[in-house]
Design a protein around this motif. Structure first.
Motif: not given
Length: 136
Positions: A72, A77, A132
Motif C-alpha cells: 500500500d 498498511h 506487519s
C-alpha cells in the motif's frame, strides 16, 4: 486479522522451489489452506508445457516456500506472510487430490465451472513467518 488468516484470505501466492541443479524457481499460483495443509493444482490456464518445473523441482527437493504480501502507498498498511513446508505431488484422481480440488473450488469459483484434472501440490509441515507494519 492474524498472519494465518491473512495468508488464507490472499488470492495469490508466490511459490519458490529449488531443483536438483540448485537453481531457484518462483511462480505465482492460486492456493487454499485446509487445516495444516496448503493445496494448489495444475489447472486449465494456458501453460507452455504440462511438464511444469515446479513439479520436477518438488520431486527433486520437497522443501518449498510460499509468500503472500500486501503493498500500500501508506506503508503503515504493509504486511507479508511466508510459510515454509515440504511439498508432494499428488496423482490426479487420488482421494486426497479430489478432496484438495474441493477445497480449492470453495475458494475459487472458476474451479467449480471447470474442475482441474491435473496434479495437485500438497504442502505439509508448515512453518509460519510474518511481518506487519502495524504489529502482529
Amino acid at each position: 486479522m492474524d498472519a494465518v488468516a491473512r495468508f488464507a484470505a490472499a488470492r495469490i501466492a508466490r511459490l519458490a522451489t529449488v531443483g536438483a541443479d540448485g537453481v531457484p524457481h518462483l511462480v505465482p499460483l492460486v492456493f487454499a489452506l485446509d487445516s495444516d495443509t496448503i493445496y494448489s493444482c495444475v489447472d486449465h490456464k494456458p501453460k507452455r508445457s504440462t511438464a511444469l518445473r515446479r513439479l520436477t523441482n518438488i520431486a527433486a527437493n520437497p522443501a518449498v516456500t510460499l509468500l503472500v504480501d500486501h503493498y500500500d502507498e501508506n506503508w503503515d498498511h504493509l504486511w507479508w506472510v511466508r510459510v515454509d513446508g515440504r511439498a508432494e505431488v499428488l496423482a490426479p484422481g487420488s482421494p486426497e487430490s479430489g478432496a484438495a480440488i474441493d477445497v480449492l473450488a470453495a475458494k475459487y469459483p472458476q474451479y467449480v465451472d471447470r474442475r482441474p484434472d491435473g496434479p495437485v501440490i500438497a504442502i505439509h509441515d508448515l512453518l509460519w513467518h510474518h511481518w506487519s507494519a502495524f504489529g502482529p
